[in-house]
Design a protein around this motif. Structure first.
Motif, short mmCIF file in Angstrom:
data_model
loop_
_atom_site.label_atom_id
_atom_site.label_comp_id
_atom_site.label_asym_id
_atom_site.label_seq_id
_atom_site.Cartn_x
_atom_site.Cartn_y
_atom_site.Cartn_z
N VAL A 10 0.74 -1.32 -0.13
CA VAL A 10 0.08 0.13 -0.22
C VAL A 10 0.80 1.10 -0.01
N GLY A 11 0.66 2.22 -0.76
CA GLY A 11 1.42 3.48 -1.00
C GLY A 11 2.30 3.32 -2.00
N GLU A 12 2.56 2.32 -2.71
CA GLU A 12 3.88 2.44 -3.64
C GLU A 12 3.27 3.28 -4.85
N VAL A 13 4.21 3.87 -5.40
CA VAL A 13 3.58 4.90 -6.49
C VAL A 13 3.76 4.11 -7.88
N TRP A 14 2.71 4.18 -8.40
CA TRP A 14 2.59 3.70 -10.00
C TRP A 14 2.16 4.75 -10.98
N LEU A 15 2.28 4.50 -12.04
CA LEU A 15 1.92 5.32 -13.24
C LEU A 15 0.48 5.17 -13.41
N ASN A 16 -0.43 6.22 -13.36
CA ASN A 16 -1.88 6.16 -13.66
C ASN A 16 -2.20 6.82 -14.94
N THR A 17 -2.92 6.28 -15.56
CA THR A 17 -3.47 6.77 -16.96
C THR A 17 -4.87 6.84 -17.06
N ARG A 18 -5.27 7.72 -17.79
CA ARG A 18 -6.85 7.71 -17.92
C ARG A 18 -6.99 7.99 -19.45
N ARG A 19 -7.70 7.27 -20.29
CA ARG A 19 -7.98 7.36 -21.73
C ARG A 19 -9.45 7.28 -22.09
N VAL A 20 -9.84 8.49 -22.66
CA VAL A 20 -11.42 8.63 -23.23
C VAL A 20 -11.09 8.47 -24.90
N SER A 21 -11.62 7.51 -25.31
CA SER A 21 -11.50 7.27 -26.71
C SER A 21 -12.99 7.30 -27.46
N ARG A 22 -13.23 8.00 -28.65
CA ARG A 22 -14.40 8.34 -29.22
C ARG A 22 -14.38 7.76 -30.60
N GLY A 23 -15.60 7.75 -31.30
CA GLY A 23 -15.75 7.09 -32.66
C GLY A 23 -15.64 8.19 -33.59
N ALA A 24 -15.86 7.89 -34.94
CA ALA A 24 -15.83 8.99 -35.86
C ALA A 24 -16.80 9.89 -35.79
N ASP A 25 -18.03 9.55 -35.08
CA ASP A 25 -19.03 10.49 -34.82
C ASP A 25 -19.10 11.39 -33.69
N GLY A 26 -17.92 11.11 -32.75
CA GLY A 26 -17.55 11.87 -31.57
C GLY A 26 -18.03 11.16 -30.30
N ARG A 27 -18.91 10.05 -30.58
CA ARG A 27 -19.64 9.35 -29.25
C ARG A 27 -18.39 8.85 -28.53
N ILE A 28 -18.78 8.83 -27.26
CA ILE A 28 -17.81 7.90 -26.26
C ILE A 28 -17.81 6.36 -26.81
#
Length: 255
Positions: free
Chosen positions: A196-214
């Motif tokens: 507990v407390g170890e530091v890790w790389l944290n990423t958040r990705r939001v991808s969308r389609g050609a119409d802009g929808r999530i």
């Protein structure tokens, strides 16, 4: 830097963009070397360098006497060099443990993403090295549509979320990703078998389609001993002549 080196990098970037967009689909064969030399007005040696660059990025596989084929499975932006493939290239085969696959309701997330429906397909996965060491924890949330209703019961197509979505006509074409570092919480540390407390790389990705929808939101915790974030930006002076524009890209790659 020699001009020829710049040329092959620019060509690789143009072809990579076509692969990411789906213009060159997974499993499809790239045009032959002669066709590419004519298209870009360069030598075969330059084309081969460009293909080698795409291979190093995990986007294609080249077979002597047969040709080059798209191996990229639909991941976007930061996954130009998929980290599973990258680890495999270093001799480390990772396996995937599905921790959760179910339909959930999350009004808070719907509000953050700016979408009306609050129903999502939740997929949590652990990536594990052969000796049993987890190196990544991924939590994917896909807005639920009728075509995905049976997935939580029947499972993913070939174990792949990308293939599952593609099978019902859902494909990501663009998106955004954010990266930071943070300490592991108690539950995360338990799943990752760390302190507990170890530091890790944290990423958040939001991808969308050609119409802009999530299409998907995925948050990932990545072992910093295995991964780093590589950012690229800008363009060479005459890159526009090859059909590419300004871009900023990111990828996760093993250390």
């Amino acid at each position: 830097m020699p001009k020829q080196v710049l040329k092959h990098q620019r060509i690789a970037r143009v072809l990579a963009r076509e692969i990411h967009s789906g213009a060159l689909e997974p499993g499809s064969r790239l045009p032959g070397e002669h066709a590419l030399t004519r298209r870009f007005a360069v030598s075969r040696a330059t084309v081969r360098q460009a293909l080698d660059e795409l291979s190093k990025q995990g986007l294609i596989s080249t077979h002597a006497g047969v040709g080059s084929f798209v191996t990229f499975d639909g991941g976007l932006l930061d996954n130009r060099l998929g980290w599973t493939r990258a680890l495999a290239d270093q001799g480390a085969q990772v396996t995937t443990e599905v921790l959760r696959l179910e339909a959930v309701r999350d009004a808070r997330l719907a509000g953050e993403l700016g979408i009306e429906g609050a129903e999502f397909m939740a997929l949590d996965r652990l990536r594990v090295l052969p000796e049993g060491t987890p190196v990544a924890l991924e939590r994917s949330r896909v807005p639920m549509v009728p075509a995905l209703a049976d997935v939580p019961l029947g499972g993913l197509l070939d174990g792949s979320l990308t293939k599952t979505l593609a099978a019902v006509g859902i494909r990501a074409t663009h998106g955004d990703e954010w990266a930071s570092v943070r300490q592991l919480a108690t539950e995360e540390a338990s799943l990752l078998r760390r302190q507990v407390g170890e530091v890790w790389l944290n990423t958040r990705r939001v991808s969308r389609g050609a119409d802009g929808r999530i299409v998907e939101q995925v948050t990932s915790l990545l072992d910093p001993a295995r991964f780093q974030l590589h950012l690229g930006f800008g363009e060479s002076p005459d890159e526009t002549a090859l059909g590419s524009g300004d871009e900023a890209s990111a990828r996760k790659q093993p250390r």
